[in-house]
Design an enzyme around this catalytic site. Structure first.
Site, mmCIF file in Angstrom:
data_model
loop_
_atom_site.group_PDB
_atom_site.id
_atom_site.type_symbol
_atom_site.label_atom_id
_atom_site.label_comp_id
_atom_site.label_asym_id
_atom_site.label_seq_id
_atom_site.Cartn_x
_atom_site.Cartn_y
_atom_site.Cartn_z
ATOM 1 C CE LYS A 170 17.194 62.954 -8.101
ATOM 2 N NZ LYS A 170 16.282 63.648 -7.203
ATOM 3 C CB SER A 198 31.322 73.885 30.905
ATOM 4 O OG SER A 198 32.331 73.757 31.893
ATOM 5 C CE LYS A 242 36.728 75.811 27.626
ATOM 6 N NZ LYS A 242 35.635 76.726 27.994
ATOM 7 C CD GLU A 262 22.262 67.635 -2.537
ATOM 8 O OE1 GLU A 262 21.175 68.228 -2.559
ATOM 9 O OE2 GLU A 262 22.373 66.403 -2.718
ATOM 10 C CG ASN A 309 39.675 82.356 35.846
ATOM 11 O OD1 ASN A 309 38.744 81.538 35.834
ATOM 12 N ND2 ASN A 309 39.599 83.507 36.493
ATOM 13 C CB SER A 348 15.187 59.244 -4.595
ATOM 14 O OG SER A 348 13.796 59.343 -4.398
ATOM 15 C CG ASN A 391 19.710 62.412 -4.963
ATOM 16 O OD1 ASN A 391 19.524 62.787 -6.116
ATOM 17 N ND2 ASN A 391 18.748 61.972 -4.174
ATOM 18 C CE1 TYR A 445 36.748 81.949 32.259
ATOM 19 C CE2 TYR A 445 35.422 82.676 34.123
ATOM 20 C CZ TYR A 445 35.640 81.792 33.083
ATOM 21 O OH TYR A 445 34.775 80.756 32.872
ATOM 22 C CB THR A 495 33.272 84.617 -16.278
ATOM 23 O OG1 THR A 495 32.757 84.965 -17.566
ATOM 24 C CG2 THR A 495 34.773 84.377 -16.398
ATOM 25 C CG HIS A 496 29.236 86.562 -15.529
ATOM 26 N ND1 HIS A 496 28.911 87.623 -14.708
ATOM 27 C CD2 HIS A 496 30.374 86.935 -16.173
ATOM 28 C CE1 HIS A 496 29.791 88.596 -14.865
ATOM 29 N NE2 HIS A 496 30.697 88.197 -15.745
ATOM 30 C CD GLN A 534 31.191 76.967 31.717
ATOM 31 O OE1 GLN A 534 31.932 76.898 32.677
ATOM 32 N NE2 GLN A 534 29.878 76.805 31.809
HETATM 33 N N1 ARG Z 1 34.390 75.923 33.169
HETATM 34 C C1 ARG Z 1 35.037 77.203 33.181
HETATM 35 C C2 ARG Z 1 35.258 77.651 31.728
HETATM 36 O O1 ARG Z 1 35.170 76.839 30.872
HETATM 37 C C3 ARG Z 1 36.321 77.137 33.882
HETATM 38 C C4 ARG Z 1 36.768 78.433 34.458
HETATM 39 C C5 ARG Z 1 35.948 78.795 35.641
HETATM 40 N N2 ARG Z 1 36.428 79.981 36.249
HETATM 41 C C6 ARG Z 1 35.698 80.660 37.096
HETATM 42 N N3 ARG Z 1 36.196 81.749 37.563
HETATM 43 N N4 ARG Z 1 34.482 80.313 37.417
HETATM 44 O O2 ARG Z 1 35.506 78.794 31.466
#
Ligand code: ARG
Length: 456
Positions: free
Chosen positions: A283, A23, A325, A290, A110, A277, A285, A317, A155-156, A322
């Site tokens: 044009k 990751s 993020k 958009e 974790n 364009s 734009n 967990y 409106t509308h 993972q």
């Molecule tokens: N890269 C993991 C994550 O983003 C870190 C936690 C890993 N924990 C584990 N028990 N393998 O969640």
């Protein structure tokens, strides 16, 4: 075995698994937070007598060295590493040896990742909030300088009643002020530190979670360790706040697109915020608007991703987490990027007072005011509505405005019409009489409200 966790394994991890499992491409962004979390953890371990003060000093020094090396570019984050936690811990141990191996006492990845994630999002939310302030400031300035630009309110998408550009823009100020407070609320709710939850069930060491929470700027530790490592409400909430903020932006973007069209011509973008364009020389734009409208898709997608990742996850967990993020980061950063470009695009645009007024003059947007005129002279509103409806129909056939009827013609419909009707249905009167709270003649108070918000 090269992996830190590979002691119980007799076979090296398959290359495909390593790649799939990694990751670092996303969580590498959190190197600063990971280091801050580790420094706080080592400090606490030493204070509690769990590791020696000299080991803690070595760890802190080593981590700070890693931080400045990453920042200077002297140390490249290894894209092959499993994640940022493993990378930094491995690098630390390479640099300082034995002491580095003591850092992971009474901690798990974790609680580590949950802490990093919260710290990173808190920071990013601060950036989003400051962009929101700038954006609201831009809308406010435009509102303040366009209080006498009359246009039809719709409106509308049908011309309805007269408003001013200031009134219109102040409606957006309200939306974005709510967005701002949504981010503030979410950040307040997430202000609890997961560190020390360890893998899921805390630890047998006498750790001081209040201390690490304080050192990292949280108000307190998360109360339950299972919740500490599995909660991602904060990521969901912030992503929702970004998604709703995007919704608000798309409404404004849609209006910019419409208002820049030849059909409306209510505004013109500055050349520096418009595109041409490759084939049509005429044009100009509104690509920014958009793109903002289009980018809402990925932010909504991120919200659905997060909710789906969390749905049905047993405590505590799970590796599914993972995936959290990328979605949250992208959502917040997309919102931030959109705000950042939309503000100067609006600020540099020119609004066309004449075209707005011309549009306001057509479409019978003073019809309600004519009905109100009769009502104030004693006619029940429903009857007045009918009289004016008939007049609109007649005027429409004749291709003229309500104000173009002779008084005698009007009086054929109602004896209540007098000379003062013309004044009453004049657009300027229609606007100045709309003094009800929140209406277009209540602009000073609305401006003040935004001003107070901005200076708070
Ligand atoms: N890269 C993991 C994550 O983003 C870190 C936690 C890993 N924990 C584990 N028990 N393998 O969640």
């Amino acid at each position: 075995m090269s992996d830190l966790w590979s002691a119980r394994f007799s076979a090296e991890a398959d290359e495909k698994l390593k790649k799939f499992n990694s990751s670092i491409a996303v969580d590498g962004l959190m190197y600063k937070e990971d280091i801050a979390g580790s420094v706080a953890h080592a400090t606490m371990l030493a204070r509690q007598g769990i590791i020696s003060a000299s080991d803690a000093a070595l760890i802190t020094e080593g981590l700070n060295g890693i931080l400045s090396d990453i920042q200077s570019g002297a140390l490249k984050i290894d894209p092959e590493a499993e994640d940022i936690h493993m990378f930094i811990e491995g690098e630390l141990t390479n640099r300082i040896g034995e002491a580095g191996k003591r850092l992971h006492t009474a901690r798990s990845r974790n609680d580590q990742v949950a802490t990093d994630f919260k710290l990173y999002l808190k920071n990013l939310s601060g950036e989003v909030k400051s962009c929101l302030l700038t954006f609201i400031g831009t809308l406010y300035e435009l509102a303040k300088t366009h209080t006498d630009y009359i246009l039809p309110g719709y409106t509308h998408l049908q011309r309805a009643q007269p408003i001013t550009l200031a009134h219109h823009l102040l409606a957006y100020c309200e939306m974005f002020m709510r967005d701002y407070s949504r981010f503030s609320d979410a950040v307040k709710r997430m202000d609890y530190c997961p560190l020390g939850s360890a893998a899921l069930a805390g630890t047998t060491y006498d750790i001081d979670r209040t201390l690490t929470a304080k050192l990292l700027g949280f108000s307190a530790p998360v109360s339950n360790s299972l919740d500490g490592v599995s909660d991602r409400d904060y990521a969901s909430e912030l992503t929702f706040a970004a998604a709703l903020g995007m919704t608000h932006l798309t409404r404004l973007a849609e209006e910019v697109i419409l208002w820049c069209s030849w059909e409306f011509r209510f505004m013109e973008l500055n050349d520096s915020f418009a595109t041409g364009s490759s084939i049509m020389p005429q044009k100009k734009n509104p690509d920014v608007a958009e793109l903002v409208r289009g980018k809402s898709g990925r932010v909504y997608g991120a919200l659905i991703s997060l909710l789906t990742i969390l749905k049905g996850l047993p405590l505590a967990y799970n590796k599914d987490l993972q995936e959290d993020k990328e979605a949250a980061f992208d959502a917040l950063k997309t919102f931030l990027n959109c705000l950042e470009i939309f503000a100067p695009m609006l600020a540099s645009s020119v609004f066309n007072r004449e075209n707005m007024l011309n549009a306001a003059k057509k479409g019978y947007i003073n019809a309600t005011d004519m009905a109100d005129y009769l009502t104030k002279k004693g006619m029940p509103f429903r009857s007045a509505y009918k009289v004016v409806g008939e007049l609109v129909s007649e005027a429409n056939k004749a291709g003229k405005g309500l104000e173009e009827f002779e008084l005698e013609e009007l009086r054929k419909h109602s004896e209540l019409f007098e000379e003062d009707v013309y004044e009453a249905i004049d657009l300027k009167t229609c606007l100045s009489k709309r003094v009800s709270y929140g209406g277009p003649a209540d602009i000073e108070r609305q401006l003040k409200r935004v001003e107070e918000f901005l200076s708070d």
